[in-house]
Design an enzyme around this catalytic site. Structure first.
Site, PDB file in Angstrom:
ATOM      1  N   HIS A  82     -22.089  41.390  28.975  1.00 52.53           N
ATOM      2  CA  HIS A  82     -22.549  40.329  29.864  1.00 52.53           C
ATOM      3  C   HIS A  82     -23.817  40.776  30.575  1.00 52.53           C
ATOM      4  CE1 HIS A  82     -22.442  36.904  32.591  1.00 52.53           C
ATOM      5  NE2 HIS A  82     -22.796  37.748  33.527  1.00 52.53           N
ATOM      6  N   ASP A 161     -13.482  28.195  37.583  1.00 49.03           N
ATOM      7  CA  ASP A 161     -14.849  28.684  37.716  1.00 49.03           C
ATOM      8  C   ASP A 161     -15.858  27.555  37.561  1.00 49.03           C
ATOM      9  OD1 ASP A 161     -16.939  30.807  37.822  1.00 49.03           O
ATOM     10  OD2 ASP A 161     -17.319  30.061  35.801  1.00 49.03           O
ATOM     11  N   ARG A 168     -20.644  25.725  44.443  1.00 45.48           N
ATOM     12  CA  ARG A 168     -21.525  26.767  44.995  1.00 45.48           C
ATOM     13  C   ARG A 168     -22.989  26.389  44.814  1.00 45.48           C
ATOM     14  NH1 ARG A 168     -20.034  31.452  41.491  1.00 45.48           N
ATOM     15  NH2 ARG A 168     -21.792  32.458  42.525  1.00 45.48           N
ATOM     16  N   SER A 183     -16.604  35.042  39.361  1.00 47.43           N
ATOM     17  CA  SER A 183     -16.989  34.026  38.390  1.00 47.43           C
ATOM     18  C   SER A 183     -17.195  34.648  37.008  1.00 47.43           C
ATOM     19  CB  SER A 183     -18.267  33.324  38.850  1.00 47.43           C
ATOM     20  OG  SER A 183     -18.788  32.478  37.846  1.00 47.43           O
ATOM     21  N   LYS A 187     -14.306  34.386  33.386  1.00 45.19           N
ATOM     22  CA  LYS A 187     -14.656  33.909  32.043  1.00 45.19           C
ATOM     23  C   LYS A 187     -14.524  35.024  30.998  1.00 45.19           C
ATOM     24  CE  LYS A 187     -18.759  32.253  33.136  1.00 45.19           C
ATOM     25  NZ  LYS A 187     -18.912  32.231  34.596  1.00 45.19           N
TER      26      LYS A 187
END
Length: 435
Positions: A82, A161, A168, A183, A187
């Site tokens: 990520h 999320d 947000r 968050s 995922k």
């Protein structure tokens, strides 16, 4: 439980229990907690923060708000990556097939670009026919067969999320490290991965502007991973200039193809190999980072990574013929040079401004749901420390309008030309591991 009690507790900087956070998320997803109360809780969290235990409990509550994939029937240690988002960051495109070509399964659930940062899914959709919305059965079968898939999250994965992020985004609470970490992890953990490599960007083109901020986010991600029983490593990498020389969807695909042919910009190649090496170690292929680095270099050199990329594109419906002729990818009608007005050396680059310029040309989204022009973008000709003569081309805009004056001016202003070259900074600033 009552939402007002949890709200005042967080306002007063008291720690919420896992049971309270689980109730909060489940009630919000069910519609029993209204947006106005959740907005207040998000703002209280933004200002008071969270403990490590709260961050992990929130991520777990969000994770279990929907489906969680079980990939245990797929042989091997599943490893994902990520990135927190940057400008010109196309590393996932060559990285997934590179690691897959060496036998490590890569079940990659990726995102779309928003604001000044690009998204892996948008880049892949520059390839005609490429599908990112695979069913769970297709996703599982593909990872089992060719060790890789790059897909969007289904609506059933971490629905909390999706709801929280939208809230947000309109309440000024995006830049909260506990909320960002929860968050991301909700995922990533939902995808069934066993190990993770995090690329936490730091610099003027990143969400984390300072190394201290980036380190804090990396530590939060590592702590949540550890609490979930997932092995992880975090790399803090520089984003004070674009990664590589291209910004924009089809342009970045072409650059990724060059990397897979063992060519392309050195910084993209360096980061791809470094992240691949960490993924190979986490995937159990070797205990030595040096050996893993050599394995990754060999797979780029001998064409295994390139063949694996073609497998990936074919499996997800993309036109493989385009890969052998990247000039046939979507191409903008106009190439507009942005020239230097003075001589000297590039001492600074406003990376965010370059990303915003590409977004304004249609290459990104100002808000969720905006349509994209995959052809537009920007090619860098000068980077930090590069000598410049007056009239030299700093960058070339690829646009579908003949005179995008605002973007030309914006790109020109993003380059600072001075007399003394800046001190070179390492691309990989720090590597953080779990305790």
């Amino acid at each position: 439980m009552r939402m007002v009690d949890l709200l005042t507790k967080k306002r007063d900087n008291q720690e919420l229990t896992p049971a309270e956070l689980d109730w909060l998320i489940q009630a919000y997803v069910a519609g029993d907690v209204p947006d106005y109360q959740m907005s207040a809780w998000l703002m209280a969290t933004y200002f008071t923060g969270m403990t490590a235990a709260e961050q992990s409990a929130l991520a777990m509550a969000m994770l279990h708000s929907g489906d969680v994939l079980d990939l245990s029937d797929i042989p091997g240690i599943k490893v994902d990556k990520h990135s927190t988002g940057g400008v010109g960051d196309k590393v996932s495109l060559p990285l997934a097939p590179l690691v897959a070509s060496l036998g490590v399964p890569v079940p990659m659930i990726s995102g779309r670009g928003l604001g000044h940062t690009g998204g892996t899914l948008d880049k892949l959709e520059s390839i005609p026919g490429f599908r990112v919305d695979l069913s769970e059965a297709e996703f599982r079968a593909q990872v089992k067969e060719i060790h890789q898939a790059i897909v969007s999250a289904s609506g059933d994965l971490a629905p909390a999320d999706r709801k929280l992020y939208a809230l947000r985004d309109v309440t000024g609470t995006v830049e909260s490290i506990p909320l960002i970490a929860s968050s991301i992890m909700s995922k990533k953990l939902a995808s069934g991965t066993n190990a993770l490599v995090f690329d936490v960007k730091v610099g003027n083109g990143a969400f984390m502007q300072t190394q201290a901020q980036a380190s804090k986010l990396a530590q939060a991600l590592l702590a949540i991973s550890q609490a979930a029983g997932v092995r992880a490593v975090a790399l803090l990498t520089g984003m004070d200039q674009p990664l590589g020389i291209t910004i924009g969807n089809s342009l970045e695909v072409a650059e990724a193809i060059a990397i897979l042919h063992n060519r392309g910009p050195q910084d993209v190649r360096q980061l791809t190999i470094a992240e691949a090496a960490h993924m190979l170690v986490l995937g159990g292929k070797t205990n030595s980072l040096a050996v893993a680095t050599g394995m990754a270099e060999d797979a780029l050199r001998d064409g295994r990574a390139w063949r694996a990329f073609k497998q990936l594109v074919a499996a997800q419906g993309g036109d493989v013929r385009v890969l052998d002729a990247p000039q046939t990818l979507p191409k903008a009608a106009y190439q507009i040079p942005v020239r230097a007005k003075s001589a000297g050396v590039v001492t600074a680059i406003d990376t965010r401004a370059l990303g915003v310029a590409v977004m304004q040309l249609g290459g990104g989204r100002a808000k969720q749901g905006d349509s994209l022009d995959h052809a537009v973008g920007l090619v860098m000709h000068k980077k930090l420390g590069t000598p410049v003569a007056a009239g030299d081309t700093l960058a070339t805009l690829h646009a579908n309008q003949p005179e995008p004056a605002a973007q030309v001016a914006q790109v020109a202003a993003a380059f600072t030309i001075g007399t003394t070259a800046p001190t070179p900074q390492p691309l990989i600033r720090q590597v953080l591991r779990q305790d």
